[in-house]
Scaffold this active site. Structure first.
Site, PDB file in Angstrom:
ATOM      1  N   GLN A  27      31.051  25.709  68.512  1.00 56.10           N
ATOM      2  CA  GLN A  27      32.576  25.833  68.291  1.00 56.10           C
ATOM      3  C   GLN A  27      32.942  27.142  68.065  1.00 56.10           C
ATOM      4  O   GLN A  27      34.153  27.542  68.299  1.00 56.10           O
ATOM      5  CB  GLN A  27      32.698  25.441  66.743  1.00 56.10           C
ATOM      6  CG  GLN A  27      32.591  23.900  66.559  1.00 56.10           C
ATOM      7  CD  GLN A  27      32.994  23.529  65.198  1.00 56.10           C
ATOM      8  OE1 GLN A  27      32.949  24.263  64.293  1.00 56.10           O
ATOM      9  NE2 GLN A  27      33.101  22.122  65.140  1.00 56.10           N
ATOM     10  N   ASP A  49      20.709  31.118  57.121  1.00 59.01           N
ATOM     11  CA  ASP A  49      20.047  29.813  57.237  1.00 59.01           C
ATOM     12  C   ASP A  49      20.590  29.251  58.860  1.00 59.01           C
ATOM     13  O   ASP A  49      21.875  29.365  58.895  1.00 59.01           O
ATOM     14  CB  ASP A  49      20.386  28.911  56.296  1.00 59.01           C
ATOM     15  CG  ASP A  49      19.791  27.495  56.520  1.00 59.01           C
ATOM     16  OD1 ASP A  49      18.630  27.365  56.197  1.00 59.01           O
ATOM     17  OD2 ASP A  49      20.518  26.650  57.256  1.00 59.01           O
ATOM     18  N   TYR A  54      20.378  23.505  66.137  1.00 61.05           N
ATOM     19  CA  TYR A  54      21.858  23.853  66.013  1.00 61.05           C
ATOM     20  C   TYR A  54      22.243  24.289  67.467  1.00 61.05           C
ATOM     21  O   TYR A  54      21.490  25.299  67.888  1.00 61.05           O
ATOM     22  CB  TYR A  54      22.057  24.936  65.014  1.00 61.05           C
ATOM     23  CG  TYR A  54      21.936  24.340  63.660  1.00 61.05           C
ATOM     24  CD1 TYR A  54      21.674  23.201  63.314  1.00 61.05           C
ATOM     25  CD2 TYR A  54      21.898  25.435  62.545  1.00 61.05           C
ATOM     26  CE1 TYR A  54      21.509  22.787  62.033  1.00 61.05           C
ATOM     27  CE2 TYR A  54      21.709  25.014  61.303  1.00 61.05           C
ATOM     28  CZ  TYR A  54      21.651  23.612  61.018  1.00 61.05           C
ATOM     29  OH  TYR A  54      21.416  23.296  59.599  1.00 61.05           O
ATOM     30  N   SER A 152      14.429  19.525  54.011  1.00 62.40           N
ATOM     31  CA  SER A 152      15.687  19.362  54.014  1.00 62.40           C
ATOM     32  C   SER A 152      16.070  18.011  53.651  1.00 62.40           C
ATOM     33  O   SER A 152      15.408  17.049  54.541  1.00 62.40           O
ATOM     34  CB  SER A 152      16.463  19.961  55.038  1.00 62.40           C
ATOM     35  OG  SER A 152      17.827  19.612  55.198  1.00 62.40           O
ATOM     36  N   TRP A 205      23.844  22.490  51.227  1.00 64.40           N
ATOM     37  CA  TRP A 205      24.811  22.714  52.312  1.00 64.40           C
ATOM     38  C   TRP A 205      26.199  21.891  52.075  1.00 64.40           C
ATOM     39  O   TRP A 205      25.935  20.782  51.266  1.00 64.40           O
ATOM     40  CB  TRP A 205      24.127  22.336  53.554  1.00 64.40           C
ATOM     41  CG  TRP A 205      23.737  20.940  53.859  1.00 64.40           C
ATOM     42  CD1 TRP A 205      22.386  20.256  53.535  1.00 64.40           C
ATOM     43  CD2 TRP A 205      24.290  19.649  54.466  1.00 64.40           C
ATOM     44  NE1 TRP A 205      22.081  19.012  53.770  1.00 64.40           N
ATOM     45  CE2 TRP A 205      23.410  18.661  54.484  1.00 64.40           C
ATOM     46  CE3 TRP A 205      25.546  19.548  54.965  1.00 64.40           C
ATOM     47  CZ2 TRP A 205      23.727  17.550  55.161  1.00 64.40           C
ATOM     48  CZ3 TRP A 205      25.859  18.062  55.459  1.00 64.40           C
ATOM     49  CH2 TRP A 205      24.865  17.234  55.776  1.00 64.40           C
ATOM     50  N   LYS A 216      43.182  21.403  52.535  1.00 64.24           N
ATOM     51  CA  LYS A 216      44.044  21.544  53.558  1.00 64.24           C
ATOM     52  C   LYS A 216      44.001  20.114  54.100  1.00 64.24           C
ATOM     53  O   LYS A 216      45.098  20.169  54.945  1.00 64.24           O
ATOM     54  CB  LYS A 216      43.499  22.368  54.581  1.00 64.24           C
ATOM     55  CG  LYS A 216      42.069  21.903  55.258  1.00 64.24           C
ATOM     56  CD  LYS A 216      41.355  22.985  56.128  1.00 64.24           C
ATOM     57  CE  LYS A 216      39.947  22.491  56.821  1.00 64.24           C
ATOM     58  NZ  LYS A 216      39.424  23.593  57.487  1.00 64.24           N
ATOM     59  N   GLN A 291      37.247  33.883  55.997  1.00 57.68           N
ATOM     60  CA  GLN A 291      36.703  32.727  55.468  1.00 57.68           C
ATOM     61  C   GLN A 291      35.363  32.939  54.542  1.00 57.68           C
ATOM     62  O   GLN A 291      35.183  32.787  53.327  1.00 57.68           O
ATOM     63  CB  GLN A 291      36.312  31.464  56.416  1.00 57.68           C
ATOM     64  CG  GLN A 291      37.496  30.883  57.143  1.00 57.68           C
ATOM     65  CD  GLN A 291      37.049  29.812  58.027  1.00 57.68           C
ATOM     66  OE1 GLN A 291      35.981  30.127  58.660  1.00 57.68           O
ATOM     67  NE2 GLN A 291      37.951  28.809  58.145  1.00 57.68           N
TER      68      GLN A 291
END
Length: 334
Positions: A27, A49, A54, A152, A205, A216, A291
């Protein structure tokens, strides 16, 4: 930035971890990704991490490049193995010895490092004997390619079995990386008690529930342009379960509590997960440096028992608490 011990180990990690799921190599353009990593470092974050899956390995490469000028010993770099990578052949996923040993080599090359601080099983593999998986992880540790082992989204039984095998092999399983937020609490009933018993910490996460807890998204209103809920590369799928008017209304009703604490809704959400003493760190992602700078302000915030109770009152029965929702895939992905 405060540090916490990871599980029953001597490894300290920052309360806020910078993660790059759904961002780097996908992205977010590389320049923006590098700027976000720089903002994390400037804010005191030293724990990062990622995962080989990904952006089909691209995220590891971007992170490695962004960290290349930093002193390696001053960083804690985590990655994961399980989901398909490469051309997605029959051995390009899962937790077989072949896939683990080949994957750690690839991850280290992309990250530009000789070792990772934590190597994690991204899910539980029902098609590979757990003994084979843990032996491969033990060999990775003994070869110096990973310092510690984590997992995980494993459930309580899987954690117990994995921890027992790890101890037999002379290594320690010190962490679990589950989804956890005010709205998604499925680890609380079984995973957290088992983890406390075993000396395992949570690195959580989605502490802001894919952006829902930023406030938002408004009930009855169009989705904000450019938000994760409008992203068709994968982000929209992750956020759909929370896009209900009852959820969005309840989140708006948290605003007065955040205001009283001098926090944004996102900061309140991150401080909430860090109030759980079994949580070592909360993973934040970002598409813009601001952010990162905003979310790290949740580190070190102590929420009182009264504030936590008021949050529970506002949310009522909305949070998901069913421990059966902590489920790894029944079949290895292909």
């Amino acid at each position: 930035m405060d540090y916490r011990y990871l599980g029953n180990s001597g490894l300290k990690i920052t309360e806020i971890t910078y993660g790059n799921w759904l961002t780097h190599g996908s992205q977010v353009e590389n320049d923006a990704a590098h700027a976000c990593v720089a903002a994390a470092l400037e804010s005191g974050i030293t724990t990062f991490d990622t995962a080989d899956a990904y952006a089909n390995t691209a995220a590891e490469t971007v992170l490695g490049e962004a960290l290349s000028s930093e002193r390696r010993e001053s960083l804690e770099i985590f990655t994961k193995v399980y989901w398909p990578t490469g051309p997605k052949g029959p051995n390009d996923s899962g937790l077989s010895r072949k896939h683990i040993l080949e994957s750690i080599h690839g991850s280290l090359s992309r990250l530009g490092t000789d070792y990772v601080d934590l190597y994690q099983a991204h899910r539980f593999d029902t098609e590979t004997p757990l003994e084979e998986t843990m032996q491969a992880f033990a060999d990775v540790v003994r070869q110096g390619k990973a310092l510690y082992i984590g997992v995980s989204e494993w459930d309580a039984d899987q954690l117990r079995r994995g921890s027992a095998l790890a101890k037999d092999l002379g290594i320690s399983l010190i962490s679990n990386q589950p989804q956890y937020s005010m709205l998604w609490r499925v680890i609380e009933e079984e995973v957290v008690p088992a983890s406390r018993e075993l000396g395992i910490s949570q690195i959580v996460w989605s502490p802001v529930a894919q952006g829902i807890l930023t406030g938002k998204y408004l009930p009855g209103k169009p989705l904000p342009e450019g938000s994760r809920a409008t992203d068709r590369k994968g982000g929209a799928d992750a956020v759909q379960r929370f896009l209900r008017d009852d959820v969005l209304t309840a989140v708006q009703n948290l605003q007065p509590i955040a205001d009283e604490q001098g926090l944004t809704l996102a900061q309140l959400a991150i401080a909430w997960v860090l109030a759980n003493d079994n949580v070592a760190s909360a993973i934040i992602g970002a598409s813009r440096p601001e952010q990162v700078r905003d979310n790290v302000k949740a580190a070190g915030v102590a929420l009182s028992a009264d504030t936590l109770a008021r949050i529970d009152d506002v949310l009522g029965t909305i949070p998901e608490t069913d421990p059966r929702k902590t489920v790894s895939p029944e079949k290895r992905p292909s």
